[in-house]
Design an enzyme around this catalytic site. Structure first.
Site, short mmCIF file in Angstrom:
data_model
loop_
_atom_site.label_atom_id
_atom_site.label_comp_id
_atom_site.label_asym_id
_atom_site.label_seq_id
_atom_site.Cartn_x
_atom_site.Cartn_y
_atom_site.Cartn_z
N GLY A 91 0.70 -1.15 0.09
CA GLY A 91 0.36 0.02 -0.42
C GLY A 91 0.96 1.36 -0.35
O GLY A 91 0.24 2.11 0.52
N SER A 93 2.05 4.32 -0.94
CA SER A 93 1.82 5.85 -2.36
C SER A 93 3.09 6.32 -2.60
O SER A 93 3.25 7.04 -3.82
CB SER A 93 0.03 6.21 -1.82
OG SER A 93 0.69 6.70 -1.08
N HIS A 98 9.36 5.93 4.43
CA HIS A 98 8.22 6.91 5.38
C HIS A 98 8.33 5.60 6.13
O HIS A 98 7.20 5.12 6.24
CB HIS A 98 7.66 8.13 4.89
CG HIS A 98 6.31 7.38 4.30
ND1 HIS A 98 6.53 7.37 2.88
CD2 HIS A 98 5.45 7.03 4.28
CE1 HIS A 98 5.73 6.51 1.91
NE2 HIS A 98 4.81 6.22 3.18
P1 5GP Z 1 1.48 5.75 1.99
O1 5GP Z 1 0.50 5.12 1.49
O2 5GP Z 1 3.38 5.46 1.33
O3 5GP Z 1 2.76 4.68 3.46
O4 5GP Z 1 2.00 6.91 2.55
C1 5GP Z 1 1.37 8.38 2.51
C2 5GP Z 1 0.92 9.02 3.06
O5 5GP Z 1 1.32 10.30 2.50
C3 5GP Z 1 -0.74 8.52 2.50
O6 5GP Z 1 -0.53 8.99 5.00
C4 5GP Z 1 -0.63 10.39 2.58
O7 5GP Z 1 -1.84 11.24 3.30
C5 5GP Z 1 0.41 11.54 2.69
N1 5GP Z 1 0.59 12.55 1.59
C6 5GP Z 1 0.58 12.46 0.52
N2 5GP Z 1 1.15 13.41 -0.29
C7 5GP Z 1 1.71 14.49 0.98
C8 5GP Z 1 1.47 15.84 0.97
O8 5GP Z 1 1.13 16.26 0.06
N3 5GP Z 1 1.30 16.58 2.45
C9 5GP Z 1 1.43 15.85 3.27
N4 5GP Z 1 1.64 16.34 4.61
N5 5GP Z 1 1.18 14.42 3.37
C10 5GP Z 1 1.22 13.54 2.27
#
Ligand code: 5GP
Ligand code: ZN
Length: 112
Positions: A91, A93, A98
């Site tokens: 999952g 994105s 991170h």
């Molecule tokens: P992943 O799904 O990759 O583990 O988590 C990516 C996270 O980044 C998601 O929870 C999403 O809400 C957050 N996110 C995506 N774009 C941005 C952004 O431009 N600013 C911030 N502060 N968070 C973001």
């Protein structure tokens, strides 16, 4: 490089920063899943856990200590969750390593 979190670390895309040191940058998730939802990212671009190298060992340990300190600062005394999503099935994105630090409510296990 066209990477969202590199741009957030550089400051070319704004974020709600909560902590920064030589190796890490921490900011609030724009779409929080809990009362506290922070993203801890290494300043150096690493695409995902799949791309970790031997030399990153200390960095990852450091990130977990940052998480522990922030959990204390945000008073997550009842517990919290640290999440890393890797790759498609995981999952992930955003393709910059991170760790989510989530707290302020309880979480289910196993995850959906
Ligand atoms: P992943 O799904 O990759 O583990 O988590 C990516 C996270 O980044 C998601 O929870 C999403 O809400 C957050 N996110 C995506 N774009 C941005 C952004 O431009 N600013 C911030 N502060 N968070 C973001
Ligand atoms: Zn990046």
């Amino acid at each position: 490089m066209d990477c969202l979190f590199c741009k957030i670390v550089e400051g070319t895309i704004p974020s709600e920063k909560v902590f920064e040191d030589e190796f890490t940058y921490v900011f609030k998730d724009v779409n929080p899943e809990a009362p506290v939802h922070l993203l801890i990212v290494p300043k150096k671009h690493i695409t995902s856990v799949d791309y970790l190298e031997e030399k990153d060992k200390e960095l990852i340990g450091h990130i977990f200590l940052v998480a522990k300190n922030l959990a204390k600062e945000f008073k997550l005394n009842n517990g919290y969750r640290i999440v890393n999503n890797t790759g498609e099935d995981g999952g992930q994105s955003v393709k910059h390593l991170h760790f989510h630090l989530l707290g302020g409510r309880s979480f289910n296990w196993p995850p959906g």
